[in-house]
Design a protein around this motif. Structure first.
Motif, mmCIF file in Angstrom:
data_model
loop_
_atom_site.group_PDB
_atom_site.id
_atom_site.type_symbol
_atom_site.label_atom_id
_atom_site.label_comp_id
_atom_site.label_asym_id
_atom_site.label_seq_id
_atom_site.Cartn_x
_atom_site.Cartn_y
_atom_site.Cartn_z
ATOM 1 N N VAL A 95 0.834 -1.203 0.000
ATOM 2 C CA VAL A 95 0.000 0.000 0.000
ATOM 3 C C VAL A 95 0.869 1.252 0.000
ATOM 4 C CG1 VAL A 95 -1.750 1.288 1.287
ATOM 5 C CG2 VAL A 95 -1.906 -1.199 1.126
ATOM 6 N N THR A 96 1.992 1.208 0.720
ATOM 7 C CA THR A 96 2.916 2.353 0.731
ATOM 8 C C THR A 96 3.444 2.639 -0.667
ATOM 9 O OG1 THR A 96 3.615 1.942 3.016
ATOM 10 C CG2 THR A 96 5.083 3.258 1.656
ATOM 11 N N CYS A 97 3.933 1.608 -1.328
ATOM 12 C CA CYS A 97 4.529 1.793 -2.657
ATOM 13 C C CYS A 97 3.488 2.205 -3.691
ATOM 14 C CB CYS A 97 5.240 0.510 -3.094
ATOM 15 S SG CYS A 97 6.709 0.103 -2.128
ATOM 16 N N ALA A 98 2.314 1.571 -3.654
ATOM 17 C CA ALA A 98 1.274 1.896 -4.638
ATOM 18 C C ALA A 98 0.788 3.324 -4.455
ATOM 19 C CB ALA A 98 0.115 0.913 -4.507
ATOM 20 N N GLY A 99 0.546 3.742 -3.200
ATOM 21 C CA GLY A 99 0.088 5.102 -2.945
ATOM 22 C C GLY A 99 1.128 6.142 -3.296
ATOM 23 N N THR A 100 2.373 5.858 -2.925
ATOM 24 C CA THR A 100 3.464 6.789 -3.228
ATOM 25 C C THR A 100 3.648 6.947 -4.725
ATOM 26 O OG1 THR A 100 4.604 6.143 -1.183
ATOM 27 C CG2 THR A 100 5.916 7.276 -2.848
ATOM 28 N N GLU A 101 3.596 5.834 -5.454
ATOM 29 C CA GLU A 101 3.782 5.901 -6.906
ATOM 30 C C GLU A 101 2.657 6.674 -7.581
ATOM 31 O OE1 GLU A 101 4.696 2.944 -10.697
ATOM 32 O OE2 GLU A 101 5.196 2.364 -8.647
ATOM 33 N N SER A 102 1.435 6.515 -7.079
ATOM 34 C CA SER A 102 0.300 7.241 -7.656
ATOM 35 C C SER A 102 0.495 8.747 -7.528
ATOM 36 C CB SER A 102 -0.995 6.818 -6.953
ATOM 37 O OG SER A 102 -2.107 7.519 -7.479
ATOM 38 N N VAL A 103 0.914 9.208 -6.340
ATOM 39 C CA VAL A 103 1.125 10.642 -6.120
ATOM 40 C C VAL A 103 2.370 11.128 -6.865
ATOM 41 C CG1 VAL A 103 1.475 12.434 -4.373
ATOM 42 C CG2 VAL A 103 -0.010 10.493 -3.875
ATOM 43 N N LEU A 104 3.413 10.288 -6.905
ATOM 44 C CA LEU A 104 4.650 10.673 -7.588
ATOM 45 C C LEU A 104 4.422 10.857 -9.086
ATOM 46 C CD1 LEU A 104 7.704 11.184 -7.348
ATOM 47 C CD2 LEU A 104 8.058 8.729 -7.730
ATOM 48 N N LEU A 105 3.613 10.014 -9.690
ATOM 49 C CA LEU A 105 3.306 10.159 -11.118
ATOM 50 C C LEU A 105 2.571 11.471 -11.387
ATOM 51 C CD1 LEU A 105 2.241 6.520 -12.095
ATOM 52 C CD2 LEU A 105 4.326 7.723 -12.780
ATOM 53 N N ALA A 106 1.736 11.891 -10.436
ATOM 54 C CA ALA A 106 1.062 13.189 -10.571
ATOM 55 C C ALA A 106 2.078 14.327 -10.491
ATOM 56 C CB ALA A 106 -0.006 13.341 -9.494
ATOM 57 N N ALA A 107 3.063 14.199 -9.597
ATOM 58 C CA ALA A 107 4.119 15.214 -9.495
ATOM 59 C C ALA A 107 4.944 15.277 -10.780
ATOM 60 C CB ALA A 107 5.024 14.907 -8.298
ATOM 61 N N MET A 108 5.187 14.123 -11.388
ATOM 62 C CA MET A 108 5.920 14.083 -12.658
ATOM 63 C C MET A 108 5.100 14.712 -13.784
ATOM 64 S SD MET A 108 7.589 10.253 -12.314
ATOM 65 C CE MET A 108 8.625 10.363 -13.784
#
Length: 319
Positions: free
Chosen positions: A108-121
Motif C-alpha cells: 500500500v505504501t509503494c502503490a500510494g506513493t507511486e500514484s502521487v509521484l506520477l502526478a508530481a511528474m
C-alpha cells in the motif's frame, strides 16, 4: 459478530495462498518466469538509478523523479515476488500473519506513493511545456524534494492507517486467500467482525490517493497536449511531445492496470483471471517502467550507453 462466531473464533497465525494452485505441474515454469521478471526488474531499475546519478545530463527534476520511481518499483516488486518464488517450492504456500500485514504495509505504501509521484511528474511535464521560462522557479530543488517527500508521506500515512485497521480485524477462518499476495480487500473477506470502518477508509483512500492524482494527471496532459498542438512547427511539436512521451506511457500503464485491478467487478471471474490481472499490475508494471523510459527517451538511452561503455572499459582494464 454473533456470540456463536465469538465462541468459534480462532487465532489465525498464517494464511494459505491458493494462487497458482490450479496448475501444480507448471510450478517450475512459473518459478522460472517470475525469476526472470524479478531479475529484469531489478536490473532495469538499478540501471536507471545509476545512470541518473552518474550522468550530469540527467541531473534535472524529471530524472530526479524518475530515479525515485525506479527505487519505488524495486521496493514494490521485492515485496511480493520473493515470497512467490519461495512458495513455488512449497506444497503448502503460506505466509505468517505478521508477514501478511507487513506485505500489506509495503504494498500500500509503494502503490500510494507511486500514484502521487506520477502526478508530481505530470506537473513537471506541464511546467516544462507550458511555462518553460518559469521552469527553474516552479521546479526548484526545494519543490522537487518537497514533491517526493510529500509522495512518500501520502503513501505512508495511507498505509499505516490501513495496516492498523487490518490488524484489528477478528479472523475466524478459513485462513485461505484466493490469491498469491495479501491485500486489504482479500483480508476483509476473511474477517468475521464489522468491516464497515475499513471499507469506508478504503473508499476515501481510493478517492484521495488513487482517483485524485489520476484526475490531476489527466487534466495536466490535456493542457500539455493542447499547448503542443499550438506549436507552429512540426519539429517543435515532435520535440515537445518527446519530452513527456515516456511518462505518459508509464501513466497509462499504471493507472490503467490499477483501475482494472481494483475497480472491476469481482463476480464472474475465475481465480486464474484474477491472478493474471494482479500479475500485470503488481509484477509486470515495475518491469515495464525502465523499459519504456529506455526505449522512448534519448537522454536515458545515451546515459545507459555511456554506463555500459564505462563498464566494458573497466572490465578490459581489469583483464
Amino acid at each position: 459478530m454473533t456470540p456463536f462466531e465469538m465462541n468459534n473464533q480462532t487465532d489465525v497465525t498464517e494464511f494459505i495462498f491458493l494462487g497458482f494452485s490450479n496448475h501444480p505441474k507448471l510450478q517450475g515454469l512459473f518459478f522460472l518466469v517470475f525469476l526472470i521478471i524479478y531479475l529484469t526488474t531489478l536490473l532495469g531499475n538499478m540501471l536507471i538509478i545509476t545512470a541518473t546519478r552518474i550522468s550530469l545530463a540527467l541531473h534535472t527534476p524529471m530524472y530526479y523523479f524518475l530515479s525515485n520511481l525506479s527505487f519505488l518499483d524495486i521496493c514494490y516488486t521485492s515485496t511480493t515476488i520473493p515470497v512467490i518464488l519461495v512458495n513455488f517450492f512449497r506444497e503448502k504456500k503460506t505466509i505468517s500473519y505478521e508477514g501478511c500485514l507487513s506485505q500489506i504495509f509495503f504494498l500500500v505504501t509503494c502503490a500510494g506513493t507511486e500514484s502521487v509521484l506520477l502526478a508530481a511528474m505530470a506537473y513537471d511535464c506541464l511546467v516544462a511545456i507550458c511555462h518553460p521560462l518559469q521552469y527553474p522557479v516552479f521546479m526548484s530543488v526545494k519543490v522537487c524534494v518537497f514533491s517526493v517527500t510529500g509522495s512518500w508521506l501520502c503513501g505512508l500515512v495511507n498505509s499505516v492507517t490501513h495496516t492498523v485497521l487490518a490488524a484489528t480485524l477478528a479472523l475466524c477462518g478459513p485462513n485461505q486467500i484466493n490469491h498469491f499476495l495479501c491485500d486489504i480487500p482479500l483480508l476483509l473477506k476473511l474477517s468475521c467482525s464489522d468491516t464497515s470502518l475499513n471499507e469506508s477508509v478504503l473508499h476515501v483512500a481510493s478517492a484521495t490517493i488513487g482517483l485524485s492524482p489520476c484526475l490531476f494527471t489527466g487534466v495536466s496532459y490535456i493542457l500539455i497536449i493542447s499547448a503542443i498542438l499550438r506549436i507552429p512547427s512540426a519539429q517543435g511539436r515532435s520535440k515537445a511531445f518527446s519530452t513527456c512521451a515516456s511518462h505518459l506511457t508509464v501513466v497509462v500503464v499504471f493507472y490503467g492496470m490499477a483501475n482494472f485491478n481494483y475497480d472491476r467487478p469481482r463476480e464472474g471471474y475465475s481465480l486464474d483471471v484474477d491472478i493474471l490481472v494482479s500479475v500485470l499490475f503488481c509484477v509486470m508494471t515495475p518491469m515495464l517502467n525502465p523499459i519504456i523510459y529506455s526505449l522512448r527517451n534519448k537522454e536515458v538511452k545515451g546515459a545507459l550507453r555511456k554506463l555500459a561503455g564505462g563498464c566494458m572499459i573497466v572490465g578490459n582494464i581489469s583483464v
